[in-house]
Design a protein around this motif. Structure first.
Motif, PDB file in Angstrom:
ATOM      1  N   UNK A 134       0.852  -1.191   0.000  1.00 26.29           N
ATOM      2  CA  UNK A 134       0.000   0.000   0.000  1.00 26.29           C
ATOM      3  C   UNK A 134       0.889   1.242   0.000  1.00 26.29           C
ATOM      4  N   UNK A 135       0.646   2.153  -0.938  1.00 26.23           N
ATOM      5  CA  UNK A 135       1.452   3.374  -1.067  1.00 26.23           C
ATOM      6  C   UNK A 135       0.530   4.553  -1.347  1.00 26.23           C
ATOM      7  N   UNK A 136       1.099   5.739  -1.381  1.00 29.48           N
ATOM      8  CA  UNK A 136       0.392   6.922  -1.850  1.00 29.48           C
ATOM      9  C   UNK A 136       1.087   7.426  -3.114  1.00 29.48           C
ATOM     10  N   UNK A 137       0.333   8.079  -3.966  1.00 25.91           N
ATOM     11  CA  UNK A 137       0.849   8.496  -5.266  1.00 25.91           C
ATOM     12  C   UNK A 137       1.571   9.836  -5.188  1.00 25.91           C
ATOM     13  N   UNK A 138       2.731   9.911  -5.827  1.00 25.26           N
ATOM     14  CA  UNK A 138       3.432  11.178  -5.939  1.00 25.26           C
ATOM     15  C   UNK A 138       2.680  12.079  -6.921  1.00 25.26           C
ATOM     16  N   UNK A 139       2.948  13.377  -6.917  1.00 19.29           N
ATOM     17  CA  UNK A 139       2.185  14.292  -7.775  1.00 19.29           C
ATOM     18  C   UNK A 139       2.196  13.924  -9.254  1.00 19.29           C
ATOM     19  N   UNK A 140       3.344  13.454  -9.777  1.00 22.50           N
ATOM     20  CA  UNK A 140       3.414  13.125 -11.197  1.00 22.50           C
ATOM     21  C   UNK A 140       2.539  11.929 -11.532  1.00 22.50           C
ATOM     22  N   UNK A 141       2.650  10.846 -10.756  1.00 22.82           N
ATOM     23  CA  UNK A 141       1.830   9.656 -11.007  1.00 22.82           C
ATOM     24  C   UNK A 141       0.353   9.956 -10.810  1.00 22.82           C
TER      25      UNK A 141
ATOM     26  N   UNK B 132      -1.171  12.786 -11.261  1.00 22.63           N
ATOM     27  CA  UNK B 132      -1.651  13.562 -12.400  1.00 22.63           C
ATOM     28  C   UNK B 132      -1.929  12.663 -13.594  1.00 22.63           C
ATOM     29  N   UNK B 133      -1.055  11.690 -13.827  1.00 23.06           N
ATOM     30  CA  UNK B 133      -1.246  10.762 -14.951  1.00 23.06           C
ATOM     31  C   UNK B 133      -2.508   9.938 -14.755  1.00 23.06           C
ATOM     32  N   UNK B 134      -2.792   9.544 -13.508  1.00 28.27           N
ATOM     33  CA  UNK B 134      -3.958   8.718 -13.205  1.00 28.27           C
ATOM     34  C   UNK B 134      -5.205   9.546 -12.905  1.00 28.27           C
ATOM     35  N   UNK B 135      -5.097  10.859 -13.030  1.00 29.81           N
ATOM     36  CA  UNK B 135      -6.209  11.806 -12.830  1.00 29.81           C
ATOM     37  C   UNK B 135      -6.827  11.686 -11.441  1.00 29.81           C
ATOM     38  N   UNK B 136      -5.975  11.552 -10.426  1.00 28.57           N
ATOM     39  CA  UNK B 136      -6.425  11.581  -9.032  1.00 28.57           C
ATOM     40  C   UNK B 136      -5.562  12.600  -8.291  1.00 28.57           C
ATOM     41  N   UNK B 137      -5.910  12.867  -7.033  1.00 24.02           N
ATOM     42  CA  UNK B 137      -5.179  13.839  -6.257  1.00 24.02           C
ATOM     43  C   UNK B 137      -3.830  13.289  -5.799  1.00 24.02           C
ATOM     44  N   UNK B 138      -2.846  14.170  -5.703  1.00 29.50           N
ATOM     45  CA  UNK B 138      -1.553  13.773  -5.148  1.00 29.50           C
ATOM     46  C   UNK B 138      -1.758  13.237  -3.738  1.00 29.50           C
ATOM     47  N   UNK B 139      -1.089  12.133  -3.430  1.00 30.97           N
ATOM     48  CA  UNK B 139      -1.250  11.497  -2.135  1.00 30.97           C
ATOM     49  C   UNK B 139      -2.390  10.511  -2.070  1.00 30.97           C
ATOM     50  N   UNK B 140      -3.100  10.312  -3.197  1.00 34.04           N
ATOM     51  CA  UNK B 140      -4.196   9.340  -3.228  1.00 34.04           C
ATOM     52  C   UNK B 140      -3.650   7.937  -3.012  1.00 34.04           C
ATOM     53  N   UNK B 141      -4.428   7.039  -2.396  1.00 37.34           N
ATOM     54  CA  UNK B 141      -3.950   5.680  -2.138  1.00 37.34           C
ATOM     55  C   UNK B 141      -3.806   4.879  -3.422  1.00 37.34           C
ATOM     56  N   UNK B 142      -2.832   3.997  -3.423  1.00 38.02           N
ATOM     57  CA  UNK B 142      -2.591   3.134  -4.573  1.00 38.02           C
ATOM     58  C   UNK B 142      -1.995   1.823  -4.085  1.00 38.02           C
ATOM     59  N   UNK B 143      -1.988   0.840  -4.954  1.00 37.06           N
ATOM     60  CA  UNK B 143      -1.334  -0.436  -4.685  1.00 37.06           C
ATOM     61  C   UNK B 143      -0.122  -0.566  -5.597  1.00 37.06           C
ATOM     62  N   UNK B 144       1.040  -0.731  -5.003  1.00 35.63           N
ATOM     63  CA  UNK B 144       2.253  -1.006  -5.764  1.00 35.63           C
ATOM     64  C   UNK B 144       2.398  -2.514  -5.874  1.00 35.63           C
ATOM     65  N   UNK B 145       2.442  -3.010  -7.106  1.00 35.60           N
ATOM     66  CA  UNK B 145       2.575  -4.442  -7.334  1.00 35.60           C
ATOM     67  C   UNK B 145       3.877  -4.697  -8.087  1.00 35.60           C
TER      68      UNK B 145
END
Length: 257
Positions: A199-206, A208-221
């Motif tokens: 479980x991670x949070x997204x950096x601003x660049x990622x 923006x690419x995924x069209x969500x807010x910076x710091x949004x939750x994500x799954x790193x696989x």
């Protein structure tokens, strides 16, 4: 729903008449939430500005601002700098089993969705020192580095960063299609893989690419895929939107219990 229809619908719900009980800003927030839940206000729809909506409903601008603030806090709407206020983009959650090795494209097609890929970066270079060990390569054996945005029905869902030894691919073997299809076409289809989920949070660049807010939750696989002869054919790091994916697995009671 256009602006005229929105104002008419809100007036029909008593927002412009001062009727009803409870604070007006709460009633406005509830009315907008209801329109969204009923599908009358679609994801991505632009909402009127505070001054515009207040004037049309003949209510105070502070009332609209407070209603919008509550809806922003709950994630129902979102503010885009320099663009305005919009109904939040929500995606249909995808349940992804962890016991089956398949490509993103195959997964989406099995759900009746149209997969697509947008290349973010494609380079051929020598492997990094840690990759020589992981991929079983010599320092002079080149690898393909392929970073792609994966979409389903036009909705950004994941960023995949794959490293594949070039000996398994032709230089023009992969563009926007399935990496696994390209490998299979050359007789190098992955048959097993090991995955690690974090479980991670997204950096601003990622983000923006995924069209969500910076710091949004994500799954790193992180996935290491192998051929039938145990050679490593792929190493991939992928960031999946946390609001779009549920990863599930099947557990069985062991024989010793």
């Amino acid at each position: 729903m256009d602006r005229t229809s929105l104002i008419a619908e809100l007036n029909n719900r008593g927002l412009g008449e001062g009727t009803g009980s409870g604070p007006l800003y709460k009633r406005l927030a509830l009315a907008l939430t209801g329109l969204i839940q009923e599908g009358l206000l679609k994801s991505g729809t632009a909402l009127p500005g505070e001054r515009d909506l207040a004037g049309a409903l003949q209510i105070g601008r502070v009332t609209v601002r407070t209603a919008y603030r509550d809806l922003l806090a709950s994630g129902v709407i979102e503010s885009r700098h320099g663009s305005g206020t919009f109904v939040s983009q929500h995606v249909e959650r995808i349940e992804q089993p962890l016991w089956r090795l398949s490509s993103f494209s195959a997964d989406m097609r099995s759900r009746g969705r149209e997969p697509a890929a947008r290349i973010l970066q494609r380079t051929i270079s020598p492997p990094a020192p840690e990759e020589t060990f992981l991929l079983g390569l010599g320092l002079d054996e080149p690898v393909l580095r392929l970073d792609r945005l994966r979409l389903a029905d036009g909705q950004p869902l994941a960023i995949e960063r794959a490293v594949v030894p070039m000996k398994f691919l032709g230089e023009d073997a992969i563009s926007e299609g399935s990496l696994y299809d390209a490998l299979a076409a050359r007789g190098f289809k992955p048959v097993r893989a090991q995955q690690r989920l974090t479980a991670v949070t997204l950096d601003p660049t990622s983000a923006s690419i995924l069209t969500v807010k910076a710091g949004a939750p994500a799954l790193l696989i992180e996935r290491v895929s192998r051929l039938a002869d145990q050679r490593v054919v792929e190493y991939t790091r992928s960031h999946y939107r946390g609001d779009a994916y549920d990863f599930v697995t099947e557990l069985r009671i062991g024989d010793d219990l």
